[in-house]
Design an enzyme around this catalytic site. Sequence first.
Site, mmCIF file in Angstrom:
data_model
loop_
_atom_site.group_PDB
_atom_site.id
_atom_site.type_symbol
_atom_site.label_atom_id
_atom_site.label_comp_id
_atom_site.label_asym_id
_atom_site.label_seq_id
_atom_site.Cartn_x
_atom_site.Cartn_y
_atom_site.Cartn_z
ATOM 1 N N GLY A 208 6.026 5.927 -3.710
ATOM 2 C CA GLY A 208 5.595 7.315 -2.783
ATOM 3 C C GLY A 208 4.261 7.496 -2.435
ATOM 4 O O GLY A 208 3.036 6.744 -1.750
ATOM 5 N N ASN A 209 4.362 8.736 -1.487
ATOM 6 C CA ASN A 209 3.039 8.903 -1.035
ATOM 7 C C ASN A 209 3.408 10.990 -1.500
ATOM 8 O O ASN A 209 4.354 11.225 -1.968
ATOM 9 C CB ASN A 209 2.764 8.780 0.436
ATOM 10 C CG ASN A 209 3.645 9.062 1.667
ATOM 11 O OD1 ASN A 209 4.170 10.703 1.752
ATOM 12 N ND2 ASN A 209 4.668 8.830 2.241
ATOM 13 N N ARG A 210 2.267 11.156 -0.739
ATOM 14 C CA ARG A 210 1.923 12.446 -1.057
ATOM 15 C C ARG A 210 2.498 13.834 -0.003
ATOM 16 O O ARG A 210 2.064 14.691 -0.001
ATOM 17 C CB ARG A 210 -0.030 13.043 -1.008
ATOM 18 C CG ARG A 210 -0.553 12.514 -2.409
ATOM 19 C CD ARG A 210 -1.420 12.201 -2.425
ATOM 20 N NE ARG A 210 -1.905 13.932 -2.327
ATOM 21 C CZ ARG A 210 -3.163 13.984 -1.383
ATOM 22 N NH1 ARG A 210 -3.778 13.392 -0.959
ATOM 23 N NH2 ARG A 210 -3.411 15.749 -1.771
ATOM 24 N N SER A 211 3.081 13.475 0.455
ATOM 25 C CA SER A 211 3.617 14.035 1.951
ATOM 26 C C SER A 211 4.298 14.971 1.461
ATOM 27 O O SER A 211 5.372 15.067 0.343
ATOM 28 C CB SER A 211 4.655 13.025 3.135
ATOM 29 O OG SER A 211 4.897 14.277 3.950
ATOM 30 N N ALA A 275 6.506 10.788 6.706
ATOM 31 C CA ALA A 275 5.268 9.663 6.592
ATOM 32 C C ALA A 275 6.480 8.460 6.319
ATOM 33 O O ALA A 275 6.788 9.067 4.630
ATOM 34 C CB ALA A 275 4.691 10.673 5.459
#
Length: 397
Positions: A208-211, A275
């Site tokens: 995942g990512n931090r969006s 994102a």
Amino acid sequence: MLANKTIVLGITGSIAAYKAADIASKLTRAGASVEVVMTDSATRFVAPLTLRSITGRPVVTDMFELASEFSIEHIALAEVADVVVIAPATANIIAKLSTGIADDMLACTVLATKAPIILAPAMNVNMFENPITQENLSKLKARGFTIVDPACGRLASGKIGLGRLAEVDEIIATINQVLGRSGDIAGKRIVVTAGGTQEPIDPVRHIGNRSSGKMGYAVAEAARDRGAVVLLITAPTSLPQPAGIEVVRVRTAAGMKEAVAEAVAQADVLIMAAAVADYQPQSVAEAKIKKDSPSLTLELIRTPDILAEVKGNFIRVGFAAESEDIVANAKQKLEKKQLDIIVANDITDADSGFGADTNKVILISRDGKVETLPLLSKREVADKILDRVVGLLAKKA
Ligand code: CTP
């Protein structure tokens, strides 16, 4: 949308009447002029003085009382209103309005106004579910009233059921949306993506990512408030569902691409604030991966590039999250993905980007115009982006 608007806030006799004080306060703080009309029974639940203090305006409680400038001419409020909101609306006022009874100031105002009318019902579950109330609501809906449906929860009677006044923020969002019908992107179809995609590794893990999704949600809400028909395609976030916006929930880049491809067939604008992961595991383990070896290598493959691959005759807005050579990199992406506008931000700046409520962006258009904006709230950034979109829509027309 709320600044300098005249909002008639009708309050009727429900235990939820105290929440009207919060509605009045939020509307007033947003720059609206709030004219409160209370029925006699509403005044038993909250004091008119409370509403008067919050709005700084006289409160109308009686048609024949001359304290308010509006009491003298009983339809004056109906004429100055940009929108009439009744929150909470009891079964009684709903029944009166559906048959045209005008025996108090609030019912008179509704009958006489040409402004849009919003009702936020709140009552006991049996009263709400009674076919008479449902029939009355259907009749009013058919006449163009906007109903903010009550929520399910614990009622004053102690019962759990439908009938709680909708959340204040949802009522405010509906007011914005109704006022936005005459906004500068009224009727345009805008698809917005938000959040960070999740690419599964096994049944319990993902890349995942931090969006946080905040930027995309702000764009969706701003577009809604300016009259657009908005479809929000969102990867998982912890944000509440925005009112008045159709939401499609997806998880992966592939899922988002499928949803976007279907949605853009009828869209005027695509704004890709999501994102999107650039890589996904080549294969997803069916069972949870055990830590039985000292190291683990995941084979990753490219995800579809949604902006680059989805074709059609719509305005395309992309984002560029950069950490160096911001303008040059963003311009390259604009070219590569054939965008009309790219919104570039420096993700190394603490006030901007992931998780923050603010953002500092550079807007770059296809014609080469570069505009560096100051640090703004994400909502303000959203409106700046939409200002450019409005310009492009006008050119296209
Ligand atoms: N985007 C997309 N599909 C992807 C990746 C990104 O549609 N698979 C969109 C994003 O929503 C954003 C824009 O493309 O609007 C740019 O995303 P970004 O991640 O900054 O750029 P990339 O093209 O992925 O390039 P890089 O990671 O090399 O910076």
